[in-house]
Design a protein around this motif. Structure first.
Motif, PDB file in Angstrom:
ATOM      1  N   LEU A   1       0.676  -1.109  -0.106  1.00 15.56           N
ATOM      2  CA  LEU A   1       0.015   0.145   0.083  1.00 15.56           C
ATOM      3  C   LEU A   1       0.993   1.406  -0.070  1.00 15.56           C
ATOM      4  CD1 LEU A   1      -2.773  -1.141   2.735  1.00 15.56           C
ATOM      5  CD2 LEU A   1      -2.886  -1.266   0.394  1.00 15.56           C
ATOM      6  N   ARG A   2       0.455   2.231  -0.541  1.00 13.04           N
ATOM      7  CA  ARG A   2       0.766   3.594  -0.472  1.00 13.04           C
ATOM      8  C   ARG A   2       0.406   4.401   0.852  1.00 13.04           C
ATOM      9  NH1 ARG A   2       0.385   6.729  -6.297  1.00 13.04           N
ATOM     10  NH2 ARG A   2       1.878   5.506  -7.155  1.00 13.04           N
ATOM     11  N   ASN A   3       1.198   5.013   1.519  1.00 12.54           N
ATOM     12  CA  ASN A   3       0.850   5.653   2.778  1.00 12.54           C
ATOM     13  C   ASN A   3       1.514   6.827   3.139  1.00 12.54           C
ATOM     14  OD1 ASN A   3      -0.684   5.010   5.062  1.00 12.54           O
ATOM     15  ND2 ASN A   3       1.288   4.246   6.403  1.00 12.54           N
ATOM     16  N   GLU A   4       0.710   7.569   3.583  1.00  9.67           N
ATOM     17  CA  GLU A   4       1.344   9.017   3.602  1.00  9.67           C
ATOM     18  C   GLU A   4       0.562   9.669   4.942  1.00  9.67           C
ATOM     19  OE1 GLU A   4       0.257  13.544   1.873  1.00  9.67           O
ATOM     20  OE2 GLU A   4       1.027  11.955   0.464  1.00  9.67           O
ATOM     21  N   VAL A   5       1.582  10.073   6.048  1.00  8.98           N
ATOM     22  CA  VAL A   5       0.756  10.843   7.237  1.00  8.98           C
ATOM     23  C   VAL A   5       0.486  12.066   6.922  1.00  8.98           C
ATOM     24  CG1 VAL A   5       1.457  11.165   9.561  1.00  8.98           C
ATOM     25  CG2 VAL A   5       2.480   9.266   8.550  1.00  8.98           C
ATOM     26  N   ALA A   6      -0.849  12.423   7.349  1.00 11.97           N
ATOM     27  CA  ALA A   6      -1.348  13.731   7.272  1.00 11.97           C
ATOM     28  C   ALA A   6      -1.217  14.384   8.620  1.00 11.97           C
ATOM     29  CB  ALA A   6      -2.605  13.762   6.623  1.00 11.97           C
ATOM     30  N   HIS A   7      -1.390  13.916   9.740  1.00 17.90           N
ATOM     31  CA  HIS A   7      -1.504  14.467  11.010  1.00 17.90           C
ATOM     32  C   HIS A   7      -1.174  13.048  11.890  1.00 17.90           C
ATOM     33  CE1 HIS A   7      -2.819  16.541  14.692  1.00 17.90           C
ATOM     34  NE2 HIS A   7      -3.219  15.449  15.123  1.00 17.90           N
ATOM     35  N   ALA A   8      -0.287  13.581  12.990  1.00 14.97           N
ATOM     36  CA  ALA A   8       0.079  12.451  13.837  1.00 14.97           C
ATOM     37  C   ALA A   8       0.232  13.219  15.316  1.00 14.97           C
ATOM     38  CB  ALA A   8       1.213  11.708  13.750  1.00 14.97           C
ATOM     39  N   SER A   9      -0.614  12.752  16.184  1.00 18.51           N
ATOM     40  CA  SER A   9      -0.584  12.967  17.764  1.00 18.51           C
ATOM     41  C   SER A   9      -0.726  11.775  18.517  1.00 18.51           C
ATOM     42  CB  SER A   9      -1.541  14.156  18.034  1.00 18.51           C
ATOM     43  OG  SER A   9      -2.899  13.529  17.938  1.00 18.51           O
ATOM     44  N   GLN A  10      -0.567  12.056  19.716  1.00 11.64           N
ATOM     45  CA  GLN A  10      -0.867  11.136  20.804  1.00 11.64           C
ATOM     46  C   GLN A  10      -2.146  10.498  20.892  1.00 11.64           C
ATOM     47  OE1 GLN A  10       0.688  12.321  24.467  1.00 11.64           O
ATOM     48  NE2 GLN A  10       2.934  12.057  23.623  1.00 11.64           N
ATOM     49  N   GLU A  11      -3.199  10.838  20.040  1.00 10.79           N
ATOM     50  CA  GLU A  11      -4.575  10.647  20.356  1.00 10.79           C
ATOM     51  C   GLU A  11      -5.225  10.352  18.914  1.00 10.79           C
ATOM     52  OE1 GLU A  11      -6.183  13.814  22.658  1.00 10.79           O
ATOM     53  OE2 GLU A  11      -5.475  12.759  24.503  1.00 10.79           O
ATOM     54  N   ARG A  12      -4.506  10.964  17.806  1.00 11.40           N
ATOM     55  CA  ARG A  12      -5.136  10.843  16.653  1.00 11.40           C
ATOM     56  C   ARG A  12      -4.078  10.639  15.424  1.00 11.40           C
ATOM     57  NH1 ARG A  12      -6.933  14.131  12.125  1.00 11.40           N
ATOM     58  NH2 ARG A  12      -6.324  16.083  13.375  1.00 11.40           N
ATOM     59  N   ILE A  13      -4.109   9.813  14.589  1.00  8.15           N
ATOM     60  CA  ILE A  13      -3.456   9.602  13.327  1.00  8.15           C
ATOM     61  C   ILE A  13      -4.100   9.551  12.021  1.00  8.15           C
ATOM     62  CG2 ILE A  13      -1.860   7.979  11.846  1.00  8.15           C
ATOM     63  CD1 ILE A  13      -0.683   7.289  14.742  1.00  8.15           C
ATOM     64  N   GLU A  14      -3.881  10.359  11.074  1.00  7.45           N
ATOM     65  CA  GLU A  14      -4.783  10.366   9.999  1.00  7.45           C
ATOM     66  C   GLU A  14      -3.778  10.362   8.753  1.00  7.45           C
ATOM     67  OE1 GLU A  14      -6.379  13.839   7.167  1.00  7.45           O
ATOM     68  OE2 GLU A  14      -7.291  14.010   9.281  1.00  7.45           O
TER      69      GLU A  14
END
Length: 90
Positions: free
Chosen positions: A35-48
């Motif tokens: 799969l292709r995968n790109e991180v748009a947001h990352a915190s201790q409670e939410r990953i997009e």
């Protein structure tokens, strides 16, 4: 019947985790699934994530994240389809 057509989705993971280690874990699994995968947001409670690949493999990544490493607690995963742009490679 499995679909081999690529789809693009936003996968929003809610819970409690160390984003750096969980993102490395997700990247390894996404690579194994092709799969292709790109991180748009990352915190201790939410990953997009912005993910792309066959629907069945996107579902496999979702299940892997739900069962994930022992130190990760995932409450929910929301998935939203994103239209593929007109691209002759798709």
């Amino acid at each position: 019947m499995t679909s081999l057509l690529a789809q693009r989705e936003i996968m929003e993971i809610h819970g409690r985790f160390d984003p750096a280690s969980f993102l490395a874990w997700i990247a390894r699994h996404a690579t194994k699934l092709g799969l292709r995968n790109e991180v748009a947001h990352a915190s201790q409670e939410r990953i997009e994530l912005r993910t792309e690949g066959p629907e069945d493999l996107l579902s496999a990544l979702e299940m892997a994240c739900l069962l994930g490493p022992i130190e990760v607690w995932v409450d929910t995963i929301e998935r939203r389809a994103v239209p593929l742009e007109a691209d002759p490679s798709h």
